[in-house]
Write an enzyme that holds these catalytic residues in place. Structure first.
Site, short mmCIF file in Angstrom:
data_model
loop_
_atom_site.label_atom_id
_atom_site.label_comp_id
_atom_site.label_asym_id
_atom_site.label_seq_id
_atom_site.Cartn_x
_atom_site.Cartn_y
_atom_site.Cartn_z
N GLY A 49 0.81 -1.21 0.00
CA GLY A 49 0.00 0.00 0.00
C GLY A 49 0.84 1.26 0.00
O GLY A 49 2.00 1.26 -0.42
N LEU A 51 -3.96 -5.43 -4.90
CA LEU A 51 -2.88 -4.46 -4.78
C LEU A 51 -1.63 -5.08 -4.17
O LEU A 51 -1.69 -5.69 -3.09
CB LEU A 51 -3.34 -3.27 -3.93
CG LEU A 51 -2.32 -2.14 -3.73
CD1 LEU A 51 -2.00 -1.47 -5.06
CD2 LEU A 51 -2.85 -1.12 -2.72
N ASP A 52 -0.49 -4.93 -4.87
CA ASP A 52 0.82 -5.36 -4.38
C ASP A 52 0.84 -6.84 -4.02
O ASP A 52 1.54 -7.26 -3.09
CB ASP A 52 1.25 -4.53 -3.15
CG ASP A 52 1.41 -3.06 -3.48
OD1 ASP A 52 1.74 -2.74 -4.63
OD2 ASP A 52 1.19 -2.22 -2.58
N ASP A 53 0.10 -7.66 -4.75
CA ASP A 53 -0.03 -9.07 -4.42
C ASP A 53 0.38 -9.99 -5.57
O ASP A 53 0.27 -11.20 -5.46
CB ASP A 53 -1.48 -9.37 -4.00
CG ASP A 53 -1.64 -10.73 -3.34
OD1 ASP A 53 -0.99 -10.96 -2.31
OD2 ASP A 53 -2.40 -11.57 -3.87
#
Length: 287
Positions: free
Chosen positions: A204, A230-232
């Site tokens: 995040g 997100l960011d995964d």
């Protein structure tokens, strides 16, 4: 007549079974090819077999369509996922940026010296700040200002631009916008992001502030494929640097910038050299 071949990279993955390497090597030999490099891996949990083969074919011997048909038949027999890439096929990249210039500077410099063997076709930004940098390298620059109200409309224009310019890979070089699901689905495993933390820690926004407040002794940077979460996405490359109690959030960001530029450049290089195979939420990297 189809196109003739030179150097080719084959990526191949399926459930592990006997004889896979022999079959692949035999097919290459039958087609007049010579293996230059071969890497393989079997995932210990899923038992999925992965292989990357770099090989060379005399142009007078083999045509691309003939070789693709042979590999397709082999892949069908083994229930495999596969792809074949000729050295004659240069990928077209679009770099997305906001205001930070350190990551795009690294990519443009490496491209100029010939290290990134792809075409950087355009730069897209939600701010006009980096247009002079793109112009310095002779690369077209497009600005699409984004607000919550205009996000969907602007992304549609961006997607139309990417399609018109036949873009293969999107590189988010500190592009400070979260892409919509529709955008991500248009380029599955072809959007490469740089996140300024050692994921999965501090995902995040504002990860350096998060790291400072947590008092960590190591910070990192992560380059990954973008997914709907997100960011995964599957991680391609990471690196770390030690910090101390004397470092402020500003110090963390300064130290992190060096990591970000190197990690992203390495991930882009591995992707365009076809060294990355996605394995669910993970990747297999043949360096």
């Amino acid at each position: 007549m189809g196109s003739v071949l030179g150097k080719v990279v084959l990526l191949f993955s399926c459930q592990d079974q006997k004889g896979l390497v022999a079959k692949i090597a035999g097919l290459i030999h039958e087609q007049g090819g010579n293996i230059l490099d071969l890497d393989e891996h079997v995932d210990p949990e899923s038992r999925i077999f992965f292989i990357r083969v770099s090989c060379e074919f005399p142009a007078v011997c083999t045509e691309a369509e003939e070789l693709r048909a042979s590999f397709a038949a082999l892949a069908k027999a083994f229930g495999a996922t596969w792809s074949m890439h000729s050295s004659e096929e240069r990928q077209r990249l679009a770099i997305f940026v906001s205001r930070y210039d350190h990551c795009i500077q690294e990519l443009l410099w490496r491209h100029r010296i010939g290290e990134i063997a792809a075409d950087i076709a355009l730069v897209v930004s939600n701010h006009p700040d980096l247009e002079p940098l793109a112009m310095q390298y002779g690369i077209p620059f497009y600005c699409f200002p984004v607000t919550p109200e205009t996000k969907v409309e602007q992304e549609q224009k961006e997607l139309e631009l990417l399609a018109r310019e036949h873009i293969d890979v999107v590189v988010l070089a500190r592009y400070m916008q979260v892409l919509t699901e529709r955008f991500v689905q248009a380029y599955p495993h072809r959007i490469i992001n740089i996140h300024h933390s050692f994921l999965p820690a501090f995902s995040g926004g504002n990860p350096y502030r998060q790291a400072f407040q947590r008092g960590v002794k190591i910070i990192g940077a992560t380059s990954h494929y973008v997914t709907e979460l997100l960011d995964d996405g599957p991680i391609i490359q990471q690196d770390i640097i030690r910090i101390s109690h004397r470092d402020s959030p500003k110090d963390l960001a300064q130290k992190g910038r060096d990591l970000e530029r190197m990690v992203l450049a390495r991930a882009v290089l591995w992707h365009i050299e076809h060294r990355v195979l996605v394995n669910g939420r993970k990747t297999v990297i043949f360096e």
